[in-house]
Design a protein around this motif. Sequence first.
Motif, PDB file in Angstrom:
ATOM      1  N   TRP A  84      -2.504  -5.120  -5.044  1.00  0.00           N
ATOM      2  CA  TRP A  84      -3.780  -4.393  -5.007  1.00  0.00           C
ATOM      3  C   TRP A  84      -3.531  -2.891  -4.900  1.00  0.00           C
ATOM      4  O   TRP A  84      -4.193  -2.082  -5.568  1.00  0.00           O
ATOM      5  N   LEU A  85      -2.571  -2.508  -4.080  1.00  0.00           N
ATOM      6  CA  LEU A  85      -2.233  -1.088  -3.930  1.00  0.00           C
ATOM      7  C   LEU A  85      -1.689  -0.520  -5.235  1.00  0.00           C
ATOM      8  O   LEU A  85      -2.071   0.584  -5.657  1.00  0.00           O
ATOM      9  N   ASN A 141     -12.569   0.771  -0.851  1.00  0.00           N
ATOM     10  CA  ASN A 141     -12.714  -0.535  -1.502  1.00  0.00           C
ATOM     11  C   ASN A 141     -11.931  -1.632  -0.800  1.00  0.00           C
ATOM     12  O   ASN A 141     -11.472  -2.589  -1.425  1.00  0.00           O
ATOM     13  N   GLN A 142     -11.764  -1.523   0.514  1.00  0.00           N
ATOM     14  CA  GLN A 142     -11.016  -2.545   1.256  1.00  0.00           C
ATOM     15  C   GLN A 142     -11.692  -3.906   1.220  1.00  0.00           C
ATOM     16  O   GLN A 142     -11.048  -4.932   1.449  1.00  0.00           O
ATOM     17  N   SER A 143     -12.969  -3.894   0.918  1.00  0.00           N
ATOM     18  CA  SER A 143     -13.679  -5.174   0.832  1.00  0.00           C
ATOM     19  C   SER A 143     -13.094  -6.066  -0.260  1.00  0.00           C
ATOM     20  O   SER A 143     -13.229  -7.304  -0.193  1.00  0.00           O
ATOM     21  N   GLU A 144     -12.433  -5.476  -1.245  1.00  0.00           N
ATOM     22  CA  GLU A 144     -11.796  -6.268  -2.294  1.00  0.00           C
ATOM     23  C   GLU A 144     -10.691  -7.147  -1.718  1.00  0.00           C
ATOM     24  O   GLU A 144     -10.473  -8.268  -2.177  1.00  0.00           O
ATOM     25  N   PRO A 151      -8.463  -9.748   5.471  1.00  0.00           N
ATOM     26  CA  PRO A 151      -9.257  -8.729   6.175  1.00  0.00           C
ATOM     27  C   PRO A 151      -8.356  -7.737   6.907  1.00  0.00           C
ATOM     28  O   PRO A 151      -7.517  -8.131   7.710  1.00  0.00           O
ATOM     29  N   ILE A 152      -8.530  -6.449   6.612  1.00  0.00           N
ATOM     30  CA  ILE A 152      -7.740  -5.400   7.249  1.00  0.00           C
ATOM     31  C   ILE A 152      -8.416  -4.989   8.549  1.00  0.00           C
ATOM     32  O   ILE A 152      -9.631  -4.770   8.591  1.00  0.00           O
ATOM     33  N   VAL A 153      -7.626  -4.884   9.625  1.00  0.00           N
ATOM     34  CA  VAL A 153      -8.169  -4.472  10.919  1.00  0.00           C
ATOM     35  C   VAL A 153      -7.587  -3.113  11.281  1.00  0.00           C
ATOM     36  O   VAL A 153      -6.527  -2.722  10.799  1.00  0.00           O
TER      37      VAL A 153
END
Length: 236
Positions: A84-85, A141-144, A151-153
């Motif tokens: 993704w990155l 766009n972390q929701s992607e 899920p990123i915390v």
Amino acid sequence: MKENKSNIITACILAVGLLFGGLAIRSGITTFKDRDRQVTVKGLAEREIKADKVTWPLTYKEIGNDPTEMYNLLERKNKIIVEWLKAGGVKEDEISVNPPRIMDRQADNYGNEQMRYRYKAVSVITVTSKSVDAVRALMKNQSELMKQGVPIVSEEYGNDNVNYEFTGLNEIKPAMVEEATKNARATAEKFAADSGSKLGGIFHATQGQFSIEDRDATTPYIKRVRVVNTIDYYLD
């Protein structure tokens, strides 16, 4: 007769001594005044500039009972994040995959509390990049990642886990020092004019330390670069 001549000689010596003493005192006062005719001014140069480096740790957590299954899950999710990155413009050498931290919750369970999952894992992938705009776009766009089950915390590293830097200070230093010096001279010229004096040369100058700070709390990617020069001028 001899006594009168002696008195005349003594009087002449005293007169000469007083004359030289007066000249010395006059010279000392003049020097003091000349040295006192100075003005100290400060010149400020300030710029707002975008950060050119960003460090972003992406953290996610997992729980489970089988360490092997957890490692496989972490490896799969790490791959999702890395791909993704890359798709978002981050280069491979700007991505660092850190070893996961596995905690045995049962080993720390002093009260023998029944728990559904024994192991807790924390995985961190760190992005260190010069492509600040690209990274900021990915942050929005972390929701992607969440849609793909990752899920990123952020609480693992505090509320603000992103660090922005400006590394090009040496490139703008000369121009900012020149600007600060010009501003100091303009202030000194105004003071000289107001006091009926003429601005002379520089007696002493000190370059201040450069400071780089966030412009404000909501835009940490915009930096405020600041320097203050202190200059002493003679007044003619």
